[in-house]
Structure formats: C-alpha cells, structure tokens
Design an enzyme around this catalytic site. Structure first.
Site, PDB file in Angstrom:
ATOM      1  N   TRP A  50      76.041  32.942  46.464  1.00 15.81           N
ATOM      2  CA  TRP A  50      76.663  33.640  47.590  1.00 15.81           C
ATOM      3  C   TRP A  50      75.900  33.378  48.888  1.00 15.81           C
ATOM      4  O   TRP A  50      76.487  33.036  49.908  1.00 15.81           O
ATOM      5  CB  TRP A  50      76.709  35.134  47.284  1.00 15.81           C
ATOM      6  CG  TRP A  50      77.239  35.964  48.401  1.00 15.81           C
ATOM      7  CD1 TRP A  50      76.510  36.659  49.325  1.00 15.81           C
ATOM      8  CD2 TRP A  50      78.611  36.190  48.734  1.00 15.81           C
ATOM      9  NE1 TRP A  50      77.341  37.302  50.207  1.00 15.81           N
ATOM     10  CE2 TRP A  50      78.634  37.027  49.857  1.00 15.81           C
ATOM     11  CE3 TRP A  50      79.811  35.757  48.175  1.00 15.81           C
ATOM     12  CZ2 TRP A  50      79.822  37.444  50.442  1.00 15.81           C
ATOM     13  CZ3 TRP A  50      80.990  36.179  48.764  1.00 15.81           C
ATOM     14  CH2 TRP A  50      80.988  37.011  49.882  1.00 15.81           C
ATOM     15  N   HIS A  51      74.587  33.525  48.847  1.00 16.26           N
ATOM     16  CA  HIS A  51      73.790  33.353  50.066  1.00 16.26           C
ATOM     17  C   HIS A  51      73.761  31.902  50.528  1.00 16.26           C
ATOM     18  O   HIS A  51      73.690  31.636  51.724  1.00 16.26           O
ATOM     19  CB  HIS A  51      72.377  33.897  49.874  1.00 16.26           C
ATOM     20  CG  HIS A  51      72.304  35.378  50.028  1.00 16.26           C
ATOM     21  ND1 HIS A  51      71.664  35.987  51.090  1.00 16.26           N
ATOM     22  CD2 HIS A  51      72.799  36.377  49.273  1.00 16.26           C
ATOM     23  CE1 HIS A  51      71.782  37.297  50.971  1.00 16.26           C
ATOM     24  NE2 HIS A  51      72.455  37.549  49.862  1.00 16.26           N
ATOM     25  N   ASP A  52      73.812  30.973  49.596  1.00 19.12           N
ATOM     26  CA  ASP A  52      73.849  29.574  50.001  1.00 19.12           C
ATOM     27  C   ASP A  52      75.181  29.239  50.658  1.00 19.12           C
ATOM     28  O   ASP A  52      75.240  28.483  51.613  1.00 19.12           O
ATOM     29  CB  ASP A  52      73.613  28.648  48.807  1.00 19.12           C
ATOM     30  CG  ASP A  52      73.475  27.200  49.246  1.00 19.12           C
ATOM     31  OD1 ASP A  52      72.630  26.923  50.125  1.00 19.12           O
ATOM     32  OD2 ASP A  52      74.209  26.350  48.725  1.00 19.12           O
TER      33      ASP A  52
END
Length: 114
Positions: A50-52
C-alpha cells in the site's frame, strides 16, 4: 499484470548482479505464503504494498511509484515517518524471497505488489 523476467541473463549484466534462481510466479507466491504462515506477517506486507503504491506527491502530479525506492533508507521514502518499520521490519521479513528472486525473476516493486 506482474511481469516475470525471462530466464536468460541479458548480455549487459553479469551473473554476479542477478539472483541465481529464476522461478515461476507460483513459486514466488508459494515462498511468500510460507513466510506469512510462519511469521504471521500478512498485515505488514499489505502495508508495504500500500505505501509503495501510494507515494508522496508535491501536488505537481510528478510523483509516482519510484520502483520500490523505500528499500533505500539513506533518503526519500525510506525515511518518511509514515513508512516507519517498512524498510526494516517488512523488508527483513521478505529478504529470503528478495534474495532468491530479485531481480532475475521479478522486480522489487512487483514482488511487493504480490
């Protein structure tokens, strides 16, 4: 779609720069599932993906997924507070799979997406 790299080594790269194992997508998924089952780390892998995918933008819409740049902790995404624990904990958990398959079989960013 996830791109699995061909099993041949490009002439511009030496075998020292590539992992020694080239496997199928199912082999890679199986190794990830084994780590998740053993370490109970599914949520942090989801957070890593998600953060990537949701990277910082200055508002100029020039941002974008910088090819798993979070793995570089000397600057950029690896130092963002919102990514705390991802460059160390999540990537350490994923290291056996990364060492086995990246970059010969799959890119770091594609691996994180799985």
């Amino acid at each position: 779609p996830i791109f699995i790299r061909p099993t041949t080594t490009p002439p511009s790269q030496t075998t020292e720069t590539l992992s020694t194992t080239t496997m199928s997508l199912e082999d890679i998924k199986s190794d990830i599932k084994a780590i998740v089952a053993e370490k109970d780390c599914g949520p942090i892998f989801i957070r890593l993906s998600w953060h990537d995918a949701g990277v910082f933008s200055t508002g100029k819409l020039t941002g974008g997924c910088p090819n798993a740049a979070m793995r570089f902790t000397d600057g950029g995404e690896g130092t963002f507070g919102a990514n705390a624990g991802l460059p160390t904990v999540a990537l350490d958990l994923l290291k056996p799979v990364t060492d086995k398959y990246c970059p010969a079989s799959i890119s770091h960013a594609d691996l994180w997406t799985l």
